[in-house]
Write a protein that holds these residues in place. Structure first.
Motif, PDB file in Angstrom:
ATOM      1  N   SER A  10     -29.832  51.068 -21.944  1.00 44.31           N
ATOM      2  CA  SER A  10     -28.245  50.934 -21.606  1.00 44.31           C
ATOM      3  C   SER A  10     -27.880  50.929 -20.011  1.00 44.31           C
ATOM      4  CB  SER A  10     -27.465  51.715 -22.470  1.00 44.31           C
ATOM      5  OG  SER A  10     -27.641  51.287 -23.819  1.00 44.31           O
ATOM      6  N   GLY A  11     -28.941  51.215 -19.322  1.00 45.69           N
ATOM      7  CA  GLY A  11     -28.635  51.399 -17.921  1.00 45.69           C
ATOM      8  C   GLY A  11     -28.442  52.764 -17.560  1.00 45.69           C
ATOM      9  N   LEU A  12     -28.702  53.955 -18.590  1.00 45.01           N
ATOM     10  CA  LEU A  12     -28.575  55.417 -18.051  1.00 45.01           C
ATOM     11  C   LEU A  12     -30.142  55.750 -17.765  1.00 45.01           C
ATOM     12  CD1 LEU A  12     -25.977  56.126 -20.957  1.00 45.01           C
ATOM     13  CD2 LEU A  12     -25.595  56.257 -18.522  1.00 45.01           C
ATOM     14  N   ARG A  13     -30.217  55.654 -16.427  1.00 43.06           N
ATOM     15  CA  ARG A  13     -31.753  56.237 -16.039  1.00 43.06           C
ATOM     16  C   ARG A  13     -31.583  57.076 -14.910  1.00 43.06           C
ATOM     17  NH1 ARG A  13     -31.497  50.244 -15.678  1.00 43.06           N
ATOM     18  NH2 ARG A  13     -32.495  49.322 -17.376  1.00 43.06           N
ATOM     19  N   PRO A  14     -32.361  58.150 -15.035  1.00 45.62           N
ATOM     20  CA  PRO A  14     -33.544  58.360 -16.243  1.00 45.62           C
ATOM     21  C   PRO A  14     -32.857  58.866 -17.400  1.00 45.62           C
ATOM     22  CG  PRO A  14     -33.786  60.029 -14.237  1.00 45.62           C
ATOM     23  CD  PRO A  14     -32.669  59.160 -13.937  1.00 45.62           C
ATOM     24  N   GLU A  34     -20.259  55.260 -17.307  1.00 48.16           N
ATOM     25  CA  GLU A  34     -21.280  55.737 -18.135  1.00 48.16           C
ATOM     26  C   GLU A  34     -20.961  56.289 -19.380  1.00 48.16           C
ATOM     27  OE1 GLU A  34     -23.044  58.407 -14.095  1.00 48.16           O
ATOM     28  OE2 GLU A  34     -21.713  59.361 -15.394  1.00 48.16           O
ATOM     29  N   ARG A  35     -19.697  56.549 -19.720  1.00 46.87           N
ATOM     30  CA  ARG A  35     -19.312  56.617 -21.023  1.00 46.87           C
ATOM     31  C   ARG A  35     -19.518  55.530 -21.783  1.00 46.87           C
ATOM     32  NH1 ARG A  35     -14.136  60.749 -21.454  1.00 46.87           N
ATOM     33  NH2 ARG A  35     -14.553  62.232 -19.907  1.00 46.87           N
ATOM     34  N   GLN A  36     -18.915  54.349 -21.252  1.00 48.43           N
ATOM     35  CA  GLN A  36     -18.987  52.928 -22.016  1.00 48.43           C
ATOM     36  C   GLN A  36     -20.385  52.533 -22.107  1.00 48.43           C
ATOM     37  OE1 GLN A  36     -17.616  51.653 -24.245  1.00 48.43           O
ATOM     38  NE2 GLN A  36     -16.045  50.181 -23.204  1.00 48.43           N
ATOM     39  N   ARG A  37     -21.367  52.748 -21.181  1.00 44.13           N
ATOM     40  CA  ARG A  37     -22.747  52.693 -21.609  1.00 44.13           C
ATOM     41  C   ARG A  37     -23.397  53.613 -22.582  1.00 44.13           C
ATOM     42  NH1 ARG A  37     -25.423  49.889 -17.258  1.00 44.13           N
ATOM     43  NH2 ARG A  37     -23.988  49.412 -15.384  1.00 44.13           N
ATOM     44  N   VAL A  38     -22.881  54.672 -22.954  1.00 42.70           N
ATOM     45  CA  VAL A  38     -23.180  55.656 -24.019  1.00 42.70           C
ATOM     46  C   VAL A  38     -22.784  54.909 -25.327  1.00 42.70           C
ATOM     47  CG1 VAL A  38     -22.707  57.855 -25.253  1.00 42.70           C
ATOM     48  CG2 VAL A  38     -23.297  57.750 -22.659  1.00 42.70           C
ATOM     49  N   GLY A  39     -21.384  54.342 -25.457  1.00 40.92           N
ATOM     50  CA  GLY A  39     -21.016  53.553 -26.498  1.00 40.92           C
ATOM     51  C   GLY A  39     -21.691  52.462 -26.932  1.00 40.92           C
ATOM     52  N   ILE A  40     -22.290  51.694 -25.786  1.00 43.61           N
ATOM     53  CA  ILE A  40     -22.993  50.530 -26.022  1.00 43.61           C
ATOM     54  C   ILE A  40     -24.371  51.021 -26.466  1.00 43.61           C
ATOM     55  CG2 ILE A  40     -24.300  48.813 -25.106  1.00 43.61           C
ATOM     56  CD1 ILE A  40     -21.965  48.547 -22.854  1.00 43.61           C
ATOM     57  N   ALA A  41     -25.017  52.180 -26.196  1.00 46.92           N
ATOM     58  CA  ALA A  41     -26.248  52.873 -26.582  1.00 46.92           C
ATOM     59  C   ALA A  41     -26.085  53.087 -27.990  1.00 46.92           C
ATOM     60  CB  ALA A  41     -26.797  53.822 -25.636  1.00 46.92           C
ATOM     61  N   ARG A  42     -24.864  53.531 -28.454  1.00 49.46           N
ATOM     62  CA  ARG A  42     -24.763  54.090 -29.745  1.00 49.46           C
ATOM     63  C   ARG A  42     -24.795  52.856 -30.771  1.00 49.46           C
ATOM     64  NH1 ARG A  42     -22.345  58.325 -33.039  1.00 49.46           N
ATOM     65  NH2 ARG A  42     -21.140  57.453 -34.659  1.00 49.46           N
ATOM     66  N   ALA A  43     -24.092  51.640 -30.346  1.00 51.58           N
ATOM     67  CA  ALA A  43     -23.963  50.531 -30.847  1.00 51.58           C
ATOM     68  C   ALA A  43     -25.427  49.927 -30.996  1.00 51.58           C
ATOM     69  CB  ALA A  43     -22.835  49.584 -30.308  1.00 51.58           C
ATOM     70  N   ILE A  44     -26.090  50.047 -30.362  1.00 53.27           N
ATOM     71  CA  ILE A  44     -27.624  49.116 -30.237  1.00 53.27           C
ATOM     72  C   ILE A  44     -28.645  49.948 -30.657  1.00 53.27           C
ATOM     73  CG2 ILE A  44     -26.699  47.451 -28.512  1.00 53.27           C
ATOM     74  CD1 ILE A  44     -28.903  48.814 -26.627  1.00 53.27           C
ATOM     75  N   VAL A  45     -28.536  51.416 -31.041  1.00 56.61           N
ATOM     76  CA  VAL A  45     -29.709  52.213 -31.332  1.00 56.61           C
ATOM     77  C   VAL A  45     -29.922  51.717 -32.703  1.00 56.61           C
ATOM     78  CG1 VAL A  45     -28.267  54.216 -32.317  1.00 56.61           C
ATOM     79  CG2 VAL A  45     -30.529  54.572 -30.981  1.00 56.61           C
ATOM     80  N   LEU A  46     -29.314  51.254 -33.590  1.00 55.31           N
ATOM     81  CA  LEU A  46     -29.958  50.729 -34.982  1.00 55.31           C
ATOM     82  C   LEU A  46     -30.539  49.274 -34.819  1.00 55.31           C
ATOM     83  CD1 LEU A  46     -26.932  52.127 -36.991  1.00 55.31           C
ATOM     84  CD2 LEU A  46     -29.304  53.120 -36.865  1.00 55.31           C
ATOM     85  N   ASN A  47     -30.393  48.813 -33.675  1.00 55.12           N
ATOM     86  CA  ASN A  47     -30.915  47.427 -33.412  1.00 55.12           C
ATOM     87  C   ASN A  47     -30.222  46.330 -34.363  1.00 55.12           C
ATOM     88  OD1 ASN A  47     -32.583  45.378 -32.605  1.00 55.12           O
ATOM     89  ND2 ASN A  47     -34.142  45.451 -34.077  1.00 55.12           N
ATOM     90  N   PRO A  48     -28.872  46.327 -34.412  1.00 58.68           N
ATOM     91  CA  PRO A  48     -28.074  45.297 -34.996  1.00 58.68           C
ATOM     92  C   PRO A  48     -28.420  43.991 -34.898  1.00 58.68           C
ATOM     93  CG  PRO A  48     -26.549  46.177 -33.492  1.00 58.68           C
ATOM     94  CD  PRO A  48     -28.056  47.025 -33.144  1.00 58.68           C
ATOM     95  N   SER A  49     -27.702  42.981 -35.712  1.00 57.43           N
ATOM     96  CA  SER A  49     -27.622  41.722 -35.514  1.00 57.43           C
ATOM     97  C   SER A  49     -26.563  41.099 -34.894  1.00 57.43           C
ATOM     98  CB  SER A  49     -28.004  40.966 -36.917  1.00 57.43           C
ATOM     99  OG  SER A  49     -29.544  41.091 -37.336  1.00 57.43           O
TER     100      SER A  49
END
Length: 358
Positions: free
Chosen positions: A146-150, A166-181
């Motif tokens: 999600s671009g939060l490196r390191p 950065e907060r929105q990238r955290v929100g994106i990370a939470r949305a994709i961590v389950l590998n949704p379709s």
């Protein structure tokens, strides 16, 4: 063409009107309802971004949240990979991992008491996915993606220590961590600084390509949707009034409401100009709407027939449809020569592969 990941058929979502509270408590008459989503049919395919545009209050966010099971549909059907899941969206834990949302406000969508690591890990905990070590590895990998490196530098941070991007990238990370379709992106850049929006859009595009996501992108920014979405639908008072390929809908809108929306969009090219189309009047009260076309009270092209019966969707180009009687060739022929020249439209050719959904 790939099969739809998510599809809806004649979807409706109604809410009881707030001002009808006392009538309900006292049992006076039938409750009044707001048809936030009214008979919507569409599908989103793997690797596709489907845009939903319209004024505030048109029902686009309610549509997205109903698709996710955050609201139970009042009527209609929701399909996931061809299977009817209308009554399972709120209950099936396996299905819940397949559909996620990226919310609009990065300042309200993250629990301030959670660290970044714990906030992104929580969905894995809820669904009991992997061991402790596997969850930790997956969270750090998703933060990097999600671009939060390191990732280690952000893992122990709290939301108050992060910027909006950065907060929105955290929100994106939470949305994709389950590998949704399937992901609903509800105006994910509207509350960010202009300088940050491009990087978030690039991130979403990259993630979609790498993960093969089907994305429903909700926005009022037509220029953004044109460059982001494969197909676009325009909503007005709970109805889709136009739908088609993104460039066609924006470059050559057919429905009078879509034409007015597009005409108000700024043009970057200084050598081009566009005359804005003024819409008179206010959006009608969504309670107890009059019969006929929803846009008729404000439409400069409205005729008597527009107020009598709601028009269906008509083919106006290849895979392009609009809900306007001006594209009923038989009707317009019967009205000629009474129809002013500016209201006449040419016959269209081509077929709409989605026509049966409407």
């Amino acid at each position: 063409m790939t099969d739809p990941v998510i599809a809806v058929e004649n979807l409706e979502k109604q809410f009881v009107a707030d001002d009808d509270l006392f009538s309900r408590l006292l049992g006076w008459g039938e409750p009044k309802t707001v048809k936030a989503v009214d008979g919507v049919s569409l599908d989103v395919r793997e690797g596709e971004t489907f845009g939903i545009a319209g004024e505030s209050g048109c029902g686009k966010t309610t549509l997205g949240e109903t698709l996710l099971g955050l609201y139970e549909p009042t009527a209609g059907r929701v399909y996931y990979r061809g299977e009817d899941v209308t009554r399972r969206l709120q209950e099936d834990p396996d299905l819940r991992t397949e559909v996620q949302i990226i919310q609009q406000d990065p300042y309200k969508s993250i629990n301030p008491r959670f660290t970044v690591f714990n906030w992104v890990k929580e969905p894995l905990d809820v669904h009991d996915i992997g061991s402790h070590e596997e969850r930790e590895r997956r969270v750090l990998e998703t933060l990097e993606l999600s671009g939060l490196r390191p990732a280690e530098a952000f893992a122990d941070e709290y939301p108050s220590e992060l910027s909006g991007g950065e907060r929105q990238r955290v929100g994106i990370a939470r949305a994709i961590v389950l590998n949704p379709s399937f992901v609903v992106a509800d105006e994910p850049t509207s509350m960010l600084d202009v300088s940050v929006r491009a990087s978030i859009l690039d991130l979403l595009n990259r993630l979609q390509e790498e993960m093969g996501l089907a994305v429903l992108y909700i926005s009022h920014d037509l220029s953004l949707l044109k460059h982001t979405c494969d197909r676009i639908a325009i909503m007005y008072l709970g109805k889709i009034v136009e739908r088609g390929p993104g460039d066609q809908v924006i470059d050559d809108p057919k429905h009078p409401y879509a034409q007015a929306l597009v005409s108000s969009t700024p043009i970057v090219d200084p050598d081009k100009s566009r005359e804005p189309i003024e819409i008179e009047g206010e959006v009608p009260d969504p309670i107890d709407l009059d019969p006929g076309c929803r846009f008729a009270p404000r439409c400069p092209a409205a005729m008597e027939e527009c107020r009598a019966e709601e028009p269906p969707m008509y083919d106006v180009g290849r895979n392009h449809r609009a809900r306007c009687i001006l594209y009923d060739e038989d009707f317009m022929a019967s009205k000629s020569p009474d129809v002013p020249p500016e209201l006449r439209v040419d016959g269209t050719e081509g077929t709409d592969q989605d026509a049966e959904a409407e």
